[in-house]
Design a protein around this motif. Structure first.
Motif, PDB file in Angstrom:
ATOM      1  N   ASP A 196       0.813  -1.214   0.000  1.00 35.74           N
ATOM      2  CA  ASP A 196       0.000   0.000   0.000  1.00 35.74           C
ATOM      3  C   ASP A 196       0.843   1.259   0.000  1.00 35.74           C
ATOM      4  O   ASP A 196       0.381   2.321  -0.409  1.00 35.74           O
ATOM      5  CB  ASP A 196      -0.929   0.002   1.221  1.00 35.74           C
ATOM      6  CG  ASP A 196      -1.963  -1.107   1.132  1.00 35.74           C
ATOM      7  OD1 ASP A 196      -2.782  -1.073   0.197  1.00 35.74           O
ATOM      8  OD2 ASP A 196      -1.931  -2.009   1.983  1.00 35.74           O
TER       9      ASP A 196
ATOM     10  N   ARG B 157      -0.800   9.300   6.957  1.00 37.70           N
ATOM     11  CA  ARG B 157      -2.148   9.172   7.539  1.00 37.70           C
ATOM     12  C   ARG B 157      -3.076   8.366   6.645  1.00 37.70           C
ATOM     13  O   ARG B 157      -4.027   7.753   7.131  1.00 37.70           O
ATOM     14  CB  ARG B 157      -2.730  10.547   7.822  1.00 37.70           C
ATOM     15  CG  ARG B 157      -2.014  11.202   8.970  1.00 37.70           C
ATOM     16  CD  ARG B 157      -2.583  12.533   9.337  1.00 37.70           C
ATOM     17  NE  ARG B 157      -1.743  13.050  10.409  1.00 37.70           N
ATOM     18  CZ  ARG B 157      -2.180  13.819  11.361  1.00 37.70           C
ATOM     19  NH1 ARG B 157      -3.432  14.184  11.388  1.00 37.70           N
ATOM     20  NH2 ARG B 157      -1.356  14.231  12.301  1.00 37.70           N
ATOM     21  N   ASP B 158      -2.799   8.367   5.330  1.00 34.05           N
ATOM     22  CA  ASP B 158      -3.622   7.575   4.418  1.00 34.05           C
ATOM     23  C   ASP B 158      -3.527   6.083   4.727  1.00 34.05           C
ATOM     24  O   ASP B 158      -4.470   5.334   4.480  1.00 34.05           O
ATOM     25  CB  ASP B 158      -3.249   7.851   2.965  1.00 34.05           C
ATOM     26  CG  ASP B 158      -1.786   7.563   2.657  1.00 34.05           C
ATOM     27  OD1 ASP B 158      -0.918   7.784   3.526  1.00 34.05           O
ATOM     28  OD2 ASP B 158      -1.503   7.107   1.534  1.00 34.05           O
ATOM     29  N   LEU B 159      -2.419   5.625   5.290  1.00 34.96           N
ATOM     30  CA  LEU B 159      -2.272   4.223   5.696  1.00 34.96           C
ATOM     31  C   LEU B 159      -2.565   4.042   7.174  1.00 34.96           C
ATOM     32  O   LEU B 159      -3.131   3.026   7.581  1.00 34.96           O
ATOM     33  CB  LEU B 159      -0.850   3.729   5.410  1.00 34.96           C
ATOM     34  CG  LEU B 159      -0.448   3.636   3.945  1.00 34.96           C
ATOM     35  CD1 LEU B 159       0.972   3.090   3.823  1.00 34.96           C
ATOM     36  CD2 LEU B 159      -1.416   2.756   3.174  1.00 34.96           C
TER      37      LEU B 159
ATOM     38  N   ARG C 163      -4.728   5.179   9.053  1.00 39.64           N
ATOM     39  CA  ARG C 163      -6.145   5.019   9.415  1.00 39.64           C
ATOM     40  C   ARG C 163      -6.584   3.557   9.390  1.00 39.64           C
ATOM     41  O   ARG C 163      -7.610   3.204   9.962  1.00 39.64           O
ATOM     42  CB  ARG C 163      -7.030   5.879   8.518  1.00 39.64           C
ATOM     43  CG  ARG C 163      -7.149   5.394   7.098  1.00 39.64           C
ATOM     44  CD  ARG C 163      -8.104   6.314   6.336  1.00 39.64           C
ATOM     45  NE  ARG C 163      -8.372   5.818   5.015  1.00 39.64           N
ATOM     46  CZ  ARG C 163      -8.085   6.467   3.907  1.00 39.64           C
ATOM     47  NH1 ARG C 163      -7.505   7.653   3.960  1.00 39.64           N
ATOM     48  NH2 ARG C 163      -8.383   5.947   2.747  1.00 39.64           N
ATOM     49  N   TYR C 164      -5.830   2.693   8.713  1.00 42.92           N
ATOM     50  CA  TYR C 164      -6.159   1.265   8.661  1.00 42.92           C
ATOM     51  C   TYR C 164      -5.381   0.439   9.686  1.00 42.92           C
ATOM     52  O   TYR C 164      -5.553  -0.767   9.757  1.00 42.92           O
ATOM     53  CB  TYR C 164      -5.845   0.689   7.275  1.00 42.92           C
ATOM     54  CG  TYR C 164      -6.573   1.368   6.152  1.00 42.92           C
ATOM     55  CD1 TYR C 164      -7.947   1.234   6.010  1.00 42.92           C
ATOM     56  CD2 TYR C 164      -5.889   2.144   5.231  1.00 42.92           C
ATOM     57  CE1 TYR C 164      -8.620   1.860   4.971  1.00 42.92           C
ATOM     58  CE2 TYR C 164      -6.547   2.760   4.180  1.00 42.92           C
ATOM     59  CZ  TYR C 164      -7.915   2.615   4.058  1.00 42.92           C
ATOM     60  OH  TYR C 164      -8.571   3.229   3.033  1.00 42.92           O
TER      61      TYR C 164
ATOM     62  N   ASP D 296       1.925  10.008  13.966  1.00 47.62           N
ATOM     63  CA  ASP D 296       1.746   9.264  12.714  1.00 47.62           C
ATOM     64  C   ASP D 296       2.590   7.992  12.721  1.00 47.62           C
ATOM     65  O   ASP D 296       3.234   7.642  11.730  1.00 47.62           O
ATOM     66  CB  ASP D 296       2.091  10.122  11.481  1.00 47.62           C
ATOM     67  CG  ASP D 296       1.149  11.297  11.303  1.00 47.62           C
ATOM     68  OD1 ASP D 296      -0.010  11.200  11.738  1.00 47.62           O
ATOM     69  OD2 ASP D 296       1.574  12.309  10.724  1.00 47.62           O
TER      70      ASP D 296
ATOM     71  N   LYS E  61      -9.906  -1.828   4.341  1.00 48.98           N
ATOM     72  CA  LYS E  61     -10.117  -1.112   3.075  1.00 48.98           C
ATOM     73  C   LYS E  61     -11.464  -1.476   2.459  1.00 48.98           C
ATOM     74  O   LYS E  61     -12.164  -0.622   1.922  1.00 48.98           O
ATOM     75  CB  LYS E  61      -8.972  -1.392   2.108  1.00 48.98           C
ATOM     76  CG  LYS E  61      -7.632  -0.851   2.601  1.00 48.98           C
ATOM     77  CD  LYS E  61      -6.534  -0.952   1.572  1.00 48.98           C
ATOM     78  CE  LYS E  61      -6.125  -2.369   1.304  1.00 48.98           C
ATOM     79  NZ  LYS E  61      -4.974  -2.484   0.403  1.00 48.98           N
TER      80      LYS E  61
ATOM     81  N   GLU F 228     -14.270   0.260   4.521  1.00 49.51           N
ATOM     82  CA  GLU F 228     -14.325   1.680   4.180  1.00 49.51           C
ATOM     83  C   GLU F 228     -14.995   1.889   2.824  1.00 49.51           C
ATOM     84  O   GLU F 228     -15.838   2.764   2.652  1.00 49.51           O
ATOM     85  CB  GLU F 228     -12.920   2.269   4.171  1.00 49.51           C
ATOM     86  CG  GLU F 228     -12.903   3.747   3.811  1.00 49.51           C
ATOM     87  CD  GLU F 228     -11.497   4.293   3.752  1.00 49.51           C
ATOM     88  OE1 GLU F 228     -11.167   5.106   4.624  1.00 49.51           O
ATOM     89  OE2 GLU F 228     -10.741   3.897   2.838  1.00 49.51           O
TER      90      GLU F 228
END
Length: 185
Positions: A82, A105-107, A109-110, A134, A168, A171
């Motif tokens: 990812d 932060r895009d990763l 969150r998972y 982070d 993912k 979401e």
């Protein structure tokens, strides 16, 4: 990229997948006599992974794709990286090793405490998530330290990250209106 290896070449065929530091790559050539194989690297692969940092003689994690007849223990790792994270701390505790990684932060969150993460293809359990930094961390037991490349990396080096695909999917379903369509039917 050409890689020297023996065990992963047992029964290999052209077009097979072998994960290199957690990145699923296609075998384009192999030579069992020389104990090496070649994989292609697409520009997107180099943008999304840490493979661009590898040089001649770099040590890497290698893993063959699982067969449907294999025992399926642990986490489901696809080899679909990812993105990357950066090692920000390595701290020993007894014979174990704490590793702290900064991720976008895009990763992040998972990533959840006690959830799954693949770091350079190594399936691990997250211990804590530090949203304000982070970062997340995990611990490597002595056995794992001897079998993977993560302990060989230095603070500041990149690692490939694959988050749990279930997060993912959830979401995506929630953002697509799937839940509302079920409620209204």
């Amino acid at each position: 990229m050409r890689i020297g290896a023996k065990t992963v070449l047992e029964g290999v065929k052209l077009g097979d997948s072998i994960a290199v530091n957690g990145t699923c790559l296609t075998v384009t050539q192999f030579d069992t006599q020389l104990s090496e194989f070649t994989v292609g690297l697409a520009p997107e692969t180099l943008r999304k992974t840490s493979l661009i940092e590898l040089g001649r003689g770099s040590v890497v994690n290698l893993e063959r794709a699982v067969l449907p007849t294999s025992r399926m223990g642990g986490h489901f790792v696809q080899g679909h990286v990812d993105g990357t994270g950066e090692i920000v701390a390595k701290d020993p505790e007894g014979d174990s090793l704490w590793i702290k990684v900064r991720a976008g932060r895009d990763l992040l969150r998972y990533i959840v405490p006690k959830g799954f993460i693949a770091v350079d293809g190594t399936s691990l359990t997250v211990v804590d998530v530090f949203d304000e930094e982070d970062c997340f961390n995990f611990m490597l037991v002595a056995y794992t330290q001897q079998k993977v490349v993560i302990p060989l990396k230095k603070v500041g080096q990149k690692v490939n990250l694959e988050v749990d695909i279930l997060g993912k999917y959830v979401e995506r379903l929630l953002s697509s209106g799937f839940v509302e369509s079920i409620r209204s039917s």
